[in-house]
Design a protein around this motif. Structure first.
Motif, PDB file in Angstrom:
ATOM      1  N   PRO A  43      39.305  16.262  18.453  1.00  0.00           N
ATOM      2  CA  PRO A  43      39.695  17.422  17.652  1.00  0.00           C
ATOM      3  C   PRO A  43      38.755  17.640  16.463  1.00  0.00           C
ATOM      4  N   GLN A  44      38.233  16.536  15.908  1.00  0.00           N
ATOM      5  CA  GLN A  44      37.317  16.656  14.769  1.00  0.00           C
ATOM      6  C   GLN A  44      36.037  17.386  15.167  1.00  0.00           C
ATOM      7  N   SER A  45      35.479  17.025  16.342  1.00  0.00           N
ATOM      8  CA  SER A  45      34.224  17.666  16.770  1.00  0.00           C
ATOM      9  C   SER A  45      34.447  19.133  17.107  1.00  0.00           C
ATOM     10  N   VAL A  46      35.620  19.459  17.664  1.00  0.00           N
ATOM     11  CA  VAL A  46      35.933  20.865  17.955  1.00  0.00           C
ATOM     12  C   VAL A  46      36.051  21.651  16.654  1.00  0.00           C
ATOM     13  N   TRP A  47      36.680  21.043  15.655  1.00  0.00           N
ATOM     14  CA  TRP A  47      36.820  21.707  14.359  1.00  0.00           C
ATOM     15  C   TRP A  47      35.459  21.907  13.695  1.00  0.00           C
ATOM     16  N   GLU A  48      34.582  20.896  13.796  1.00  0.00           N
ATOM     17  CA  GLU A  48      33.243  21.012  13.219  1.00  0.00           C
ATOM     18  C   GLU A  48      32.446  22.120  13.904  1.00  0.00           C
ATOM     19  N   SER A  49      32.584  22.221  15.232  1.00  0.00           N
ATOM     20  CA  SER A  49      31.914  23.304  15.958  1.00  0.00           C
ATOM     21  C   SER A  49      32.449  24.654  15.529  1.00  0.00           C
ATOM     22  N   CYS A  50      33.763  24.710  15.310  1.00  0.00           N
ATOM     23  CA  CYS A  50      34.394  25.945  14.847  1.00  0.00           C
ATOM     24  C   CYS A  50      33.804  26.369  13.506  1.00  0.00           C
ATOM     25  N   VAL A  51      33.725  25.433  12.577  1.00  0.00           N
ATOM     26  CA  VAL A  51      33.197  25.739  11.240  1.00  0.00           C
ATOM     27  C   VAL A  51      31.739  26.184  11.335  1.00  0.00           C
ATOM     28  N   THR A  52      30.948  25.491  12.163  1.00  0.00           N
ATOM     29  CA  THR A  52      29.532  25.830  12.306  1.00  0.00           C
ATOM     30  C   THR A  52      29.341  27.222  12.881  1.00  0.00           C
ATOM     31  N   ILE A  53      30.103  27.553  13.919  1.00  0.00           N
ATOM     32  CA  ILE A  53      29.964  28.864  14.552  1.00  0.00           C
ATOM     33  C   ILE A  53      30.446  29.975  13.624  1.00  0.00           C
ATOM     34  N   VAL A  54      31.513  29.705  12.887  1.00  0.00           N
ATOM     35  CA  VAL A  54      32.006  30.705  11.932  1.00  0.00           C
ATOM     36  C   VAL A  54      30.948  30.978  10.858  1.00  0.00           C
ATOM     37  N   LYS A  55      30.274  29.926  10.399  1.00  0.00           N
ATOM     38  CA  LYS A  55      29.275  30.078   9.335  1.00  0.00           C
ATOM     39  C   LYS A  55      27.936  30.602   9.847  1.00  0.00           C
ATOM     40  N   GLU A  56      27.485  30.050  10.972  1.00  0.00           N
ATOM     41  CA  GLU A  56      26.120  30.324  11.432  1.00  0.00           C
ATOM     42  C   GLU A  56      26.049  31.187  12.690  1.00  0.00           C
ATOM     43  N   GLY A  57      27.169  31.381  13.352  1.00  0.00           N
ATOM     44  CA  GLY A  57      27.150  32.125  14.602  1.00  0.00           C
ATOM     45  C   GLY A  57      26.720  31.258  15.772  1.00  0.00           C
ATOM     46  N   TYR A  58      26.488  31.902  16.919  1.00  0.00           N
ATOM     47  CA  TYR A  58      26.067  31.170  18.118  1.00  0.00           C
ATOM     48  C   TYR A  58      25.038  31.992  18.871  1.00  0.00           C
ATOM     49  N   LYS A  59      23.883  31.415  19.048  1.00  0.00           N
ATOM     50  CA  LYS A  59      22.778  32.035  19.790  1.00  0.00           C
ATOM     51  C   LYS A  59      22.453  33.445  19.268  1.00  0.00           C
ATOM     52  N   GLY A  60      22.341  33.557  17.950  1.00  0.00           N
ATOM     53  CA  GLY A  60      21.893  34.806  17.364  1.00  0.00           C
ATOM     54  C   GLY A  60      22.961  35.838  17.079  1.00  0.00           C
ATOM     55  N   SER A  61      24.203  35.542  17.382  1.00  0.00           N
ATOM     56  CA  SER A  61      25.292  36.483  17.108  1.00  0.00           C
ATOM     57  C   SER A  61      26.403  35.773  16.347  1.00  0.00           C
ATOM     58  N   THR A  62      27.040  36.498  15.442  1.00  0.00           N
ATOM     59  CA  THR A  62      28.141  35.910  14.690  1.00  0.00           C
ATOM     60  C   THR A  62      29.372  35.788  15.590  1.00  0.00           C
ATOM     61  N   LEU A  63      30.335  35.024  15.121  1.00  0.00           N
ATOM     62  CA  LEU A  63      31.567  34.861  15.888  1.00  0.00           C
ATOM     63  C   LEU A  63      32.278  36.196  16.063  1.00  0.00           C
ATOM     64  N   LEU A  64      32.280  37.015  15.018  1.00  0.00           N
ATOM     65  CA  LEU A  64      32.927  38.325  15.116  1.00  0.00           C
ATOM     66  C   LEU A  64      32.227  39.220  16.127  1.00  0.00           C
ATOM     67  N   GLU A  65      30.909  39.100  16.232  1.00  0.00           N
ATOM     68  CA  GLU A  65      30.179  39.892  17.226  1.00  0.00           C
ATOM     69  C   GLU A  65      30.521  39.449  18.638  1.00  0.00           C
ATOM     70  N   HIS A  66      30.622  38.139  18.853  1.00  0.00           N
ATOM     71  CA  HIS A  66      31.025  37.634  20.171  1.00  0.00           C
ATOM     72  C   HIS A  66      32.440  38.089  20.512  1.00  0.00           C
ATOM     73  N   LEU A  67      33.338  37.918  19.547  1.00  0.00           N
ATOM     74  CA  LEU A  67      34.730  38.312  19.779  1.00  0.00           C
ATOM     75  C   LEU A  67      34.842  39.823  19.960  1.00  0.00           C
ATOM     76  N   GLY A  68      34.089  40.577  19.154  1.00  0.00           N
ATOM     77  CA  GLY A  68      34.121  42.030  19.259  1.00  0.00           C
ATOM     78  C   GLY A  68      33.596  42.526  20.599  1.00  0.00           C
ATOM     79  N   ALA A  69      32.540  41.882  21.113  1.00  0.00           N
ATOM     80  CA  ALA A  69      31.977  42.284  22.412  1.00  0.00           C
ATOM     81  C   ALA A  69      33.001  42.089  23.524  1.00  0.00           C
ATOM     82  N   SER A  70      33.672  40.937  23.504  1.00  0.00           N
ATOM     83  CA  SER A  70      34.688  40.667  24.533  1.00  0.00           C
ATOM     84  C   SER A  70      35.864  41.615  24.410  1.00  0.00           C
ATOM     85  N   MET A  71      36.348  41.818  23.177  1.00  0.00           N
ATOM     86  CA  MET A  71      37.501  42.691  22.970  1.00  0.00           C
ATOM     87  C   MET A  71      37.168  44.142  23.328  1.00  0.00           C
ATOM     88  N   SER A  72      35.937  44.561  23.061  1.00  0.00           N
ATOM     89  CA  SER A  72      35.537  45.917  23.401  1.00  0.00           C
ATOM     90  C   SER A  72      35.607  46.132  24.910  1.00  0.00           C
TER      91      SER A  72
END
Length: 261
Positions: A43-72
């Motif tokens: 659970p600690q490593s999952v939480w750390e990944s969560c914090v990292t992705i929220v702060k830095e994004g993933y592969k050039g896109s922010t978390l909101l952009e990833h979530l927005g693309a899927s929701m769209s």
């Protein structure tokens, strides 16, 4: 009323307890070293990944952009499914000729796995969002259509005959008798459709996608990043629950008479 509220509190307590037990079991299994962290991350490593992705994004896109693309993609396909499946389902239940025209097509493709025809959609519509939205639309259309047809077929004939006896024409019978009676079935179909579309989302983002929660999970699996995969899956689950709750809230407001018999 008091008994109903009491049962509601008990049900929520049980549900919360189940979540707590699952989390505790997760901690216990990963801490004991029974399985590799590559298979089940802590659970600690999952939480750390969560914090990292929220702060830095993933592969050039922010978390909101990833979530927005899927929701769209999901919401566009879902709305198209609603505006087509509901009227066609109601008409098919009301008119046997329309049902004979549409139902064979629905029954043919409904059991097919989405990946079985996704390649064809890509060939016909390209690798953009069009093919992805069409895939989600096809996945979500059938549950709504079937729920509507089933709802119309379950209406007691006495209701229709009674309305006609009082002078109602076919249009009035449809809008003031059939449609209100089928609303509970429509919302059941809407909830089922949303779940089916969400499970198809990963498949929809498999081809030529560089954003989206489904793509994030798939991309992480290529690098055995189970911590990111778990984070993506948990995020999809939470988002799915929230969307379902929105539909249930709408159902409660629109069908205010449901459960009050």
């Amino acid at each position: 009323m008091y008994e109903k509220q009491k049962n509601g509190v008990i049900e929520k307590t049980i549900s919360f307890s189940v979540v707590v037990v699952v989390i505790i079991a997760w901690f216990a299994v990963t801490s004991s070293g029974i399985v590799s962290e590559t298979l089940i991350p802590t659970p600690q490593s999952v939480w750390e990944s969560c914090v990292t992705i929220v702060k830095e994004g993933y592969k050039g896109s922010t978390l909101l952009e990833h979530l927005g693309a899927s929701m769209s993609r999901l919401i566009k396909a879902y709305l198209i499914a609603i505006v087509t499946a509901v009227p066609l389902g109601l008409l098919s239940g009301y008119n046997s000729k329309i049902k004979a025209l549409i139902e064979p097509i629905v029954e043919f493709y409904r059991p097919l796995p989405p990946l079985a025809y996704y390649t064809l959609l890509v060939l016909w519509m390209g690798i953009g969002d069009g093919s992805k939205i069409m895939l989600l639309f096809l996945a979500g259309f059938a549950p709504i259509y079937i729920a509507c047809v089933s709802g119309v077929n379950r209406i007691k004939e006495d209701y229709i005959l009674g309305a006609k006896t009082l002078g109602a024409d076919s249009r009035q019978v449809f809008f003031f008798v059939i449609f209100p009676a089928v609303l509970p079935d429509i919302f059941t179909g809407l909830r089922t459709s949303l779940g089916v579309e969400y499970t198809t989302l990963v498949a929809a983002e498999m081809v030529a996608a560089v954003s989206g929660i489904g793509w994030l999970v798939l991309d992480a699996s290529n690098y055995l990043r189970s911590d990111i995969m778990f984070f993506g899956i948990i995020l999809m689950g939470i988002t799915g629950i929230l969307l379902d709750q929105i539909i249930r809230l709408l159902e409660k407001r629109i069908i205010h008479w449901k459960g009050k018999n």
